[in-house]
Design a protein around this motif. Structure first.
Motif, PDB file in Angstrom:
ATOM      1  N   PRO A  25      -1.612  -4.656   4.338  1.00 49.47           N
ATOM      2  CA  PRO A  25      -0.450  -4.015   4.873  1.00 49.47           C
ATOM      3  C   PRO A  25      -0.327  -2.392   4.332  1.00 49.47           C
ATOM      4  CG  PRO A  25       0.409  -6.111   4.224  1.00 49.47           C
ATOM      5  CD  PRO A  25      -1.170  -5.937   3.727  1.00 49.47           C
ATOM      6  N   PRO A  26       0.330  -1.715   4.900  1.00 58.43           N
ATOM      7  CA  PRO A  26       0.309  -0.151   4.607  1.00 58.43           C
ATOM      8  C   PRO A  26       0.908  -0.021   3.280  1.00 58.43           C
ATOM      9  CG  PRO A  26       0.971  -0.346   7.162  1.00 58.43           C
ATOM     10  CD  PRO A  26       0.770  -1.818   6.541  1.00 58.43           C
ATOM     11  N   GLU A  27       2.088  -0.553   3.188  1.00 54.90           N
ATOM     12  CA  GLU A  27       2.637  -0.590   1.923  1.00 54.90           C
ATOM     13  C   GLU A  27       1.727  -0.860   0.576  1.00 54.90           C
ATOM     14  OE1 GLU A  27       6.059  -3.293   1.776  1.00 54.90           O
ATOM     15  OE2 GLU A  27       7.009  -2.093   2.781  1.00 54.90           O
ATOM     16  N   ALA A  28       0.722  -1.815   0.708  1.00 55.17           N
ATOM     17  CA  ALA A  28      -0.200  -1.755  -0.184  1.00 55.17           C
ATOM     18  C   ALA A  28      -1.162  -0.730  -0.238  1.00 55.17           C
ATOM     19  CB  ALA A  28      -0.731  -3.210  -0.283  1.00 55.17           C
ATOM     20  N   ARG A  29      -2.096  -0.799   0.683  1.00 56.20           N
ATOM     21  CA  ARG A  29      -3.249   0.148   0.725  1.00 56.20           C
ATOM     22  C   ARG A  29      -3.025   1.628   0.749  1.00 56.20           C
ATOM     23  NH1 ARG A  29      -3.637   1.787   6.304  1.00 56.20           N
ATOM     24  NH2 ARG A  29      -2.717   0.345   7.762  1.00 56.20           N
ATOM     25  N   LEU A  30      -1.773   1.991   1.333  1.00 55.78           N
ATOM     26  CA  LEU A  30      -1.406   3.408   1.097  1.00 55.78           C
ATOM     27  C   LEU A  30      -0.725   4.004  -0.116  1.00 55.78           C
ATOM     28  CD1 LEU A  30      -0.285   4.207   4.941  1.00 55.78           C
ATOM     29  CD2 LEU A  30      -2.373   4.413   3.819  1.00 55.78           C
ATOM     30  N   HIS A  31      -0.025   2.808  -0.761  1.00 63.36           N
ATOM     31  CA  HIS A  31       0.918   3.199  -1.867  1.00 63.36           C
ATOM     32  C   HIS A  31       0.604   2.624  -3.211  1.00 63.36           C
ATOM     33  CE1 HIS A  31       3.613   5.435   0.719  1.00 63.36           C
ATOM     34  NE2 HIS A  31       3.280   4.594   1.676  1.00 63.36           N
ATOM     35  N   GLU A  32      -0.446   1.617  -3.228  1.00 61.29           N
ATOM     36  CA  GLU A  32      -0.748   1.145  -4.557  1.00 61.29           C
ATOM     37  C   GLU A  32      -2.284   1.675  -4.893  1.00 61.29           C
ATOM     38  OE1 GLU A  32       1.678  -3.065  -4.511  1.00 61.29           O
ATOM     39  OE2 GLU A  32      -0.208  -3.302  -3.593  1.00 61.29           O
ATOM     40  N   PRO A  33      -2.557   1.661  -6.230  1.00 61.56           N
ATOM     41  CA  PRO A  33      -3.877   2.073  -6.381  1.00 61.56           C
ATOM     42  C   PRO A  33      -5.121   1.154  -6.135  1.00 61.56           C
ATOM     43  CG  PRO A  33      -2.987   1.238  -8.683  1.00 61.56           C
ATOM     44  CD  PRO A  33      -1.802   1.205  -7.314  1.00 61.56           C
ATOM     45  N   ARG A  34      -6.035   1.795  -5.496  1.00 62.10           N
ATOM     46  CA  ARG A  34      -6.961   1.018  -4.985  1.00 62.10           C
ATOM     47  C   ARG A  34      -7.914   0.349  -6.123  1.00 62.10           C
ATOM     48  NH1 ARG A  34      -9.770   1.311   0.455  1.00 62.10           N
ATOM     49  NH2 ARG A  34     -11.689  -0.075   0.192  1.00 62.10           N
ATOM     50  N   THR A  35      -7.818   0.723  -7.364  1.00 59.39           N
ATOM     51  CA  THR A  35      -8.523  -0.152  -8.212  1.00 59.39           C
ATOM     52  C   THR A  35      -7.633  -1.314  -8.581  1.00 59.39           C
ATOM     53  OG1 THR A  35      -6.878   1.264  -9.842  1.00 59.39           O
ATOM     54  CG2 THR A  35      -9.297   1.855  -9.397  1.00 59.39           C
ATOM     55  N   ALA A  36      -6.355  -1.513  -8.318  1.00 61.48           N
ATOM     56  CA  ALA A  36      -5.775  -2.690  -8.249  1.00 61.48           C
ATOM     57  C   ALA A  36      -5.830  -3.698  -7.127  1.00 61.48           C
ATOM     58  CB  ALA A  36      -4.250  -2.399  -8.594  1.00 61.48           C
ATOM     59  N   LEU A  37      -6.596  -3.361  -6.213  1.00 59.62           N
ATOM     60  CA  LEU A  37      -6.751  -4.096  -5.008  1.00 59.62           C
ATOM     61  C   LEU A  37      -8.368  -4.305  -4.536  1.00 59.62           C
ATOM     62  CD1 LEU A  37      -4.546  -1.912  -2.391  1.00 59.62           C
ATOM     63  CD2 LEU A  37      -3.943  -3.968  -3.740  1.00 59.62           C
ATOM     64  N   ASP A  38      -9.089  -3.587  -4.697  1.00 59.84           N
ATOM     65  CA  ASP A  38     -10.745  -3.853  -4.454  1.00 59.84           C
ATOM     66  C   ASP A  38     -11.143  -4.585  -5.374  1.00 59.84           C
ATOM     67  OD1 ASP A  38     -13.263  -3.482  -3.618  1.00 59.84           O
ATOM     68  OD2 ASP A  38     -12.887  -1.220  -2.952  1.00 59.84           O
ATOM     69  N   GLY A  39     -11.708  -5.714  -5.047  1.00 58.07           N
ATOM     70  CA  GLY A  39     -12.621  -6.557  -6.040  1.00 58.07           C
ATOM     71  C   GLY A  39     -13.896  -6.417  -5.892  1.00 58.07           C
ATOM     72  N   GLY A  40     -14.551  -5.590  -4.990  1.00 60.38           N
ATOM     73  CA  GLY A  40     -15.950  -5.381  -4.862  1.00 60.38           C
ATOM     74  C   GLY A  40     -16.202  -6.256  -3.388  1.00 60.38           C
ATOM     75  N   ALA A  41     -17.611  -6.408  -3.259  1.00 62.32           N
ATOM     76  CA  ALA A  41     -18.126  -6.891  -2.054  1.00 62.32           C
ATOM     77  C   ALA A  41     -17.477  -7.949  -1.703  1.00 62.32           C
ATOM     78  CB  ALA A  41     -19.757  -6.920  -1.843  1.00 62.32           C
TER      79      ALA A  41
END
Length: 260
Positions: free
Chosen positions: A180-196
């Motif tokens: 959702p945009p609320e997460a991917r646009l407003h939260e740091p990618r380092t807190a979301l992206d767990g790699g491949a």
């Protein structure tokens, strides 16, 4: 700036038109938080342009606590309450707790509010998250460190952590843009992206966990149901006894790794 509706029904209509599912509840929260009509106008404009409600309000409700939240930090999810509940079942007064990838420090704060007498430590890579965590853990006397995973944690805690609590990023890289945009646009990618495969950071946490856990200590790490078997296997490879715990009500899954 768009003129702000002067009544709750008008405010609700504007929020609903912007796609806010719980528009009535949000309208009431924003109206209560506003210090003046001008402040309400600012809050509403922030919300209708997509800023997460918690970042607009400056707090999130988590496990019975108001957790301070700043713009640009990861907002604690209700599902993470499972991590707190399972940790509370294992915690004893005086236990040493390390909340790794702590974000706002919500997990450590909630656990400290549930179990008396804990020694709470926390760490995160993001400066804004560290600021929030220091506020949220102040009442518990928690200490918060800035840096990558275990790197900033005091060496004196090695082999002395009773509960290692981890909500590391576990979204596969290719799936982050589908969030959702609320997460991917407003939260740091380092807190979301767990790699491949979503498990890159979690594997690093698990590999070093035996060096930090006290005898009989436990690692508790949030993940998704499909990822859990691979995470449990990683725990076993690291010498920890794994167990998968799920909660359909919260749509939550954790892997518990027990040290010998």
């Amino acid at each position: 700036m768009t003129a702000t509706p002067c009544s709750l029904p008008e405010l609700t209509s504007r929020l609903r038109a912007a796609g806010c599912v719980f528009a009535e509840e949000e309208a009431q929260l924003l109206a209560t938080a506003a210090r003046s009509p001008e402040h309400l106008a600012t809050l509403v404009d922030q919300r209708v342009t997509g800023l997460p409600l918690e970042q607009v309000l400056g707090w999130a409700w988590f496990h019975g606590l108001r957790i301070a939240v700043e713009p640009g930090v990861f907002v604690p999810r209700l599902r993470t309450g499972l991590l707190v509940r399972q940790a509370a079942a294992l915690a004893r007064p005086g236990a040493v707790v390390l909340d790794l990838c702590c974000g706002t420090g919500a997990v450590g704060a909630a656990l400290a509010a549930t179990v008396d007498g804990l020694e709470v430590h926390a760490a995160d890579l993001e400066p804004a998250a560290v600021r929030c965590a220091r506020r949220n853990l102040a009442a518990a006397g928690g200490r918060v460190y800035e840096g990558d995973l275990y790197e900033p944690v005091p060496a004196r805690l090695r082999a002395g952590v009773d509960l290692l609590l981890v909500n590391a990023p576990y979204v596969p890289t290719d799936a982050v843009d589908l969030m959702p945009p609320e997460a991917r646009l407003h939260e740091p990618r380092t807190a979301l992206d767990g790699g491949a495969d979503g498990l890159t950071v979690q594997r690093r946490v698990i590999a070093a966990a035996p060096d930090w856990l006290a005898p009989g200590g436990h690692l508790l790490i949030e993940t998704s149901e499909p990822q859990a078997p691979r995470l449990a296997a990683a725990c076993a490879d690291a010498g920890l006894r794994p167990r998968i715990i799920g909660c359909p009500e919260l749509d939550a899954t954790i892997v518990l790794g027990a040290a010998t």
